[in-house]
Write an enzyme that holds these catalytic residues in place. Sequence first.
Site, short mmCIF file in Angstrom:
data_model
loop_
_atom_site.label_atom_id
_atom_site.label_comp_id
_atom_site.label_asym_id
_atom_site.label_seq_id
_atom_site.Cartn_x
_atom_site.Cartn_y
_atom_site.Cartn_z
N TYR A 133 -86.83 79.51 3.40
CA TYR A 133 -87.85 78.73 4.11
C TYR A 133 -88.42 77.66 3.19
O TYR A 133 -88.50 76.48 3.54
CB TYR A 133 -88.94 79.69 4.57
CG TYR A 133 -90.15 79.08 5.19
CD1 TYR A 133 -91.38 79.13 4.54
CD2 TYR A 133 -90.11 78.47 6.44
CE1 TYR A 133 -92.52 78.59 5.11
CE2 TYR A 133 -91.25 77.94 7.02
CZ TYR A 133 -92.45 78.00 6.34
OH TYR A 133 -93.58 77.47 6.91
N GLY B 160 -94.98 78.21 20.09
CA GLY B 160 -95.19 78.96 18.85
C GLY B 160 -96.65 79.04 18.45
O GLY B 160 -97.53 78.51 19.15
N ASP C 9 -83.58 72.47 23.24
CA ASP C 9 -83.07 73.06 21.99
C ASP C 9 -82.97 71.94 20.97
O ASP C 9 -82.13 71.04 21.12
CB ASP C 9 -81.68 73.68 22.25
CG ASP C 9 -81.08 74.25 20.96
OD1 ASP C 9 -79.97 74.81 21.02
OD2 ASP C 9 -81.72 74.11 19.89
N LYS D 162 -88.05 73.62 3.49
CA LYS D 162 -89.25 72.77 3.63
C LYS D 162 -89.30 71.72 2.52
O LYS D 162 -89.65 70.57 2.76
CB LYS D 162 -90.51 73.64 3.61
CG LYS D 162 -90.74 74.44 4.90
CD LYS D 162 -90.91 73.53 6.12
CE LYS D 162 -91.21 74.30 7.38
NZ LYS D 162 -91.32 73.41 8.56
C1 VAH Z 1 -95.22 81.99 6.30
N1 VAH Z 1 -97.16 81.40 7.66
O1 VAH Z 1 -95.82 82.98 5.96
C2 VAH Z 1 -96.02 80.86 6.94
C3 VAH Z 1 -96.53 79.91 5.89
C4 VAH Z 1 -97.57 79.63 3.65
C5 VAH Z 1 -97.05 80.60 4.66
O2 VAH Z 1 -95.55 78.99 5.56
O3 VAH Z 1 -94.04 81.88 6.14
#
Ligand code: VAH
Length: 310
Positions: A140, A9, A50, A144
């Site tokens: 996301y 990545g 994985d 996190k």
């Molecule tokens: C995103 N590059 O855009 C990542 C990051 C703060 C942004 O977590 O999701």
Amino acid sequence: KILVIGASGQIGVELTLALRKIYGEQNVIASDLREQNPLLQGSGPYVSLDVMNKEMLHVQIIRQGVTQIYLLAAILSATGEKNPALAWHLNMQGLLNVLDIAKEEKLNKVYWPSSIAVFGPTSPKKDCPQKTIIEPITVYGISKYAGEFWCNYYFNKYGVDVRSLRYPGLISYKSAPGGGTTDYAIEIFHEALEHEHYTCFLEKDTYLPMMYMPDAIRATIELMEAPREKIKERTSYNLSAISFSPEEIAAEIKKHIPGFSIDYKPDYRLDIAKSWPQSIDDTVARNDWGWQHEFDLAAMTTDMLENLKQ
Ligand code: VAH
């Protein structure tokens, strides 16, 4: 032995190369679900893995004599909003698999990145502090923030030395980004060189916290090499370097490519970007383990353009 999960990545490639320089190529095993990123070919061991297959992961860790894990595999903010269930499942279960194996195998250290995406619209927009109101509104960000508390839990309850940084948007040229909201700041360089024009999916004054990849890699290694007793935040550290808007980075590029122009066609990613702070206060990281960024917007722009031209 170090295992990098998600080594193909955007961060994984550069982190793997940096770790191999420090610890030796054979001591850093790169792994990913996808095939090996060409930049890693010939630079050390690679295994297809994985992170969701806990049994297989556990077997590999024992077989390869792994003592440290860097877990970079995740689905980022923009992609996550298109596939919430997968984003939650991969980001959460992947971390839990790694933390549980680290506990069972008494691994030496674990690294897991969080993000400024944990902050939501109710967090302070300027100089957002380490501890404040944190109400994420993307899958996301939710994954996190939840992950940060799992890291804190495994450290306090089982003594797993897991360390974490809330990365800002990361800008790099070596490997393509994957589905982030901040990725406009990478695309803009490619478009500037190829077409001398870029259509930005945010607005001209959408300020975001950003960092050049070399700073992010150095921060990660400095955090992981700091003495255990210096790491007082066991959720995740705010990390900061620069903040800029599309208009400002466009003006910086224009200094190198006078014919460059930009226009704006905001899409769903604008709402994500506007929910985040515009700048981050990382005083705690600077005090606890001596963090200091190096690249400002001008230096990053020069370096990006020079390297992309080749
Ligand atoms: C995103 N590059 O855009 C990542 C990051 C703060 C942004 O977590 O999701």
